[in-house]
Design a protein around this motif. Structure first.
Motif, short mmCIF file in Angstrom:
data_model
loop_
_atom_site.label_atom_id
_atom_site.label_comp_id
_atom_site.label_asym_id
_atom_site.label_seq_id
_atom_site.Cartn_x
_atom_site.Cartn_y
_atom_site.Cartn_z
N PHE A 281 50.24 8.35 -31.71
CA PHE A 281 50.77 8.47 -30.35
C PHE A 281 52.18 7.89 -30.30
N ALA A 282 52.93 8.31 -29.28
CA ALA A 282 54.29 7.81 -29.10
C ALA A 282 54.26 6.33 -28.72
N PRO A 283 55.38 5.64 -28.84
CA PRO A 283 55.41 4.21 -28.45
C PRO A 283 55.04 4.04 -26.99
N GLN A 284 54.54 2.88 -26.67
CA GLN A 284 54.14 2.56 -25.29
C GLN A 284 55.35 2.56 -24.36
N LEU A 285 55.12 2.83 -23.07
CA LEU A 285 56.18 2.82 -22.07
C LEU A 285 55.81 1.82 -20.97
N ILE A 286 56.64 0.80 -20.81
CA ILE A 286 56.44 -0.19 -19.76
C ILE A 286 57.47 0.11 -18.68
N GLU A 287 57.03 0.58 -17.53
CA GLU A 287 57.96 1.04 -16.51
C GLU A 287 58.56 -0.14 -15.74
N GLU A 288 59.68 0.12 -15.07
CA GLU A 288 60.37 -0.90 -14.29
C GLU A 288 59.42 -1.46 -13.22
N GLY A 289 59.36 -2.76 -13.14
CA GLY A 289 58.48 -3.41 -12.17
C GLY A 289 57.11 -3.76 -12.71
N ALA A 290 56.75 -3.23 -13.86
CA ALA A 290 55.46 -3.56 -14.47
C ALA A 290 55.53 -4.94 -15.11
N SER A 291 54.37 -5.55 -15.32
CA SER A 291 54.36 -6.84 -16.02
C SER A 291 53.14 -6.90 -16.94
N ILE A 292 53.34 -7.55 -18.07
CA ILE A 292 52.26 -7.68 -19.06
C ILE A 292 52.25 -9.12 -19.56
N LYS A 293 51.08 -9.76 -19.53
CA LYS A 293 50.95 -11.12 -20.01
C LYS A 293 49.75 -11.21 -20.95
N GLN A 294 49.96 -11.81 -22.11
CA GLN A 294 48.89 -12.15 -23.06
C GLN A 294 47.91 -10.99 -23.26
N SER A 295 48.44 -9.86 -23.68
CA SER A 295 47.61 -8.67 -23.81
C SER A 295 47.96 -7.90 -25.08
N LEU A 296 47.01 -7.10 -25.55
CA LEU A 296 47.26 -6.17 -26.65
C LEU A 296 47.41 -4.77 -26.06
N ILE A 297 48.54 -4.13 -26.35
CA ILE A 297 48.82 -2.80 -25.81
C ILE A 297 49.09 -1.85 -26.96
N ILE A 303 52.52 2.05 -18.52
CA ILE A 303 52.08 1.01 -17.60
C ILE A 303 53.10 0.84 -16.48
N ALA A 304 52.58 1.00 -15.24
CA ALA A 304 53.44 0.80 -14.07
C ALA A 304 52.98 -0.41 -13.25
N GLY A 305 51.79 -0.95 -13.55
CA GLY A 305 51.24 -2.07 -12.79
C GLY A 305 51.27 -3.37 -13.58
N ASP A 306 50.35 -4.26 -13.24
CA ASP A 306 50.28 -5.58 -13.88
C ASP A 306 49.06 -5.64 -14.81
N VAL A 307 49.30 -6.10 -16.03
CA VAL A 307 48.22 -6.24 -17.02
C VAL A 307 48.27 -7.65 -17.55
N GLN A 308 47.16 -8.35 -17.47
CA GLN A 308 47.13 -9.71 -18.00
C GLN A 308 45.81 -9.98 -18.71
N GLN A 309 45.92 -10.67 -19.84
CA GLN A 309 44.76 -11.08 -20.65
C GLN A 309 43.79 -9.91 -20.85
N SER A 310 44.33 -8.79 -21.29
CA SER A 310 43.51 -7.58 -21.47
C SER A 310 43.86 -6.88 -22.77
N VAL A 311 43.00 -5.95 -23.16
CA VAL A 311 43.21 -5.16 -24.38
C VAL A 311 43.20 -3.69 -23.98
N LEU A 312 44.31 -3.00 -24.25
CA LEU A 312 44.44 -1.57 -23.93
C LEU A 312 44.52 -0.78 -25.23
N PHE A 313 43.57 0.11 -25.41
CA PHE A 313 43.60 1.01 -26.57
C PHE A 313 44.65 2.10 -26.33
N GLU A 314 44.74 3.04 -27.23
CA GLU A 314 45.79 4.06 -27.17
C GLU A 314 45.66 4.96 -25.94
#
Length: 385
Positions: A281-297, A303-314
């Motif tokens: 798959f293509a590289p991940q895209l983190i959109e403006e305004g999104a946030s990611i903390k302590q997660s595997l992506i 991602i357009a929202g907030d992701v924290q302490q989570s694991v996201l597969f492809e």
């Protein structure tokens, strides 16, 4: 072609306690860690330990598992003379039937083992998360001049009744093995990893095969019988990270462990790499305004929202004004706008509608969301205020 050691990997279990995660999927094929499947950890241990003759015994719902394993290429086991072989139940002129237990699965594949005339047989389970050098385990077995060696580790005593417990003397010589005892005498648990002297084990398997009272299981039958006959049996004490992901809770906990810095286990260990397929798959895209903390992506995520302490597969999509917290999202998930997810597991290709809130409390087992139950869960868990 003679081999000193043959490895048999048991991968046919149903995994009932994982509920929806194994409804149509063998437990070793369940996705884990953002880009892997559970069996990848054991197969990678084989490669890193230079164990190149591996039989994988499958039975329950094997299609995805077979497709994933293929000819063993990611683990350098696509070899002409030895390498990886998938061993499913089969019939012969005099009939055949399913594997009746762990020992029976080995018995029914004696012809495969005998092709290599091994001195030792390594028996592994394909449903645990850990790093182990099986070559060191084999050397320990030789040093002890053992007939059988069982890898074991200390677990919390209140969990001991879920495991096979080995009782040993001060030199780790085993004098008793109790399969899931109601009142365990100690907390040294079998990891389901065994090394046997093959010639001796073969005698016990042949005797067990014609015993109508046997469950044809290593823990219930073979090991207690060998102990009763004074076979030399030792425990190999393992002190690293090991997780039996046999329940929804332990599966979720193992993923949360991956996000911690202070556990002796890492997916980024260059000295002990974990191998699998790459979906490109293509590289991940983190959109403006999104946030990611302590997660595997993983790759392909948007991602357009907030992701924290989570694991996201492809290939997972997260909408705007959406929060994903302490959750596991398997490949292909589509999470709408204004969604709140906390302590949940979203199965492959599930679509979560806009304005949905699904939260499991800290004292509850994490909720598994599938295409089968998403409508019911959405109604019962409410819509975001």
């Amino acid at each position: 072609m003679k081999k000193e050691c043959v490895t048999m990997l048991l991968a046919g279990g149903v995994g009932k306690r994982l509920g929806l995660l194994t409804k149509n999927l063998a437990k070793p094929a369940v996705p884990f860690g953002g880009r892997y499947r559970i069996i990848d950890f054991t197969l990678s241990n084989c490669l890193n330990s230079r164990m190149y003759t591996v039989g994988v015994l499958t039975q329950y719902s094997p299609f995805v598992l077979h497709k994933h394993i293929g000819v063993g290429k990611p683990w350098d086991l696509d070899r002409l003379e030895d390498g990886l072989a998938i061993l499913s139940p089969y019939t012969e002129n005099d009939g055949g039937n399913w594997y009746l237990g762990t020992a029976d699965a080995i018995t029914k594949n004696m012809k495969f083992i005998e092709r290599y005339q091994p001195e030792y047989l390594v028996v592994l389970s394909g449903d645990h998360i850990y790093h182990m050098d099986y070559d060191k385990l084999l050397q320990y077995h030789k040093d002890q001049k053992a007939d059988v060696t069982i890898a074991a580790l200390e677990i919390p005593l209140n969990e001991a009744s879920r495991f096979g417990i080995v009782n040993t003397d001060e030199n780790l010589k085993i004098y008793q093995f109790e399969e899931k005892p109601k009142e365990p005498k100690n907390n040294l648990a079998s990891m389901g990893i065994y090394i046997f002297n093959w010639t001796l084990l073969k005698e016990y398997l042949e005797a067990d095969m014609v015993n109508p009272a046997s469950q044809h299981d290593f823990g219930h039958d073979i090991i207690p019988t060998m102990l009763a006959n004074q076979c030399s049996m030792y425990a190999y004490r393992f002190t690293g990270y090991w997780k039996d992901v046999g329940t929804i809770q332990s599966y979720w906990e193992a993923h949360m462990d991956l996000l911690e810095d202070d556990i002796p286990f890492s997916l980024n260990n260059d000295d002990w790499r974990i191998y699998s397929h790459d979906s490109n798959f293509a590289p991940q895209l983190i959109e403006e305004g999104a946030s990611i903390k302590q997660s595997l992506i993983n790759n392909g995520c948007m991602i357009a929202g907030d992701v924290q302490q989570s694991v996201l597969f492809e290939n997972v999509r997260i909408g705007t004004d959406t929060t994903v917290d302490q959750s596991i999202l398997l490949p292909g998930g589509r999470i709408g706008d204004n969604v709140t997810l906390k302590r949940v597991i979203v199965q492959e290709n599930v679509i979560i509608p806009d304005h949905t809130t699904i939260i499991s409390l800290p004292d509850e087992e994490p909720i598994v969301i599938s295409n089968e139950n998403i409508d019911v869960i959405s109604v019962n868990r409410g819509v975001a205020p």
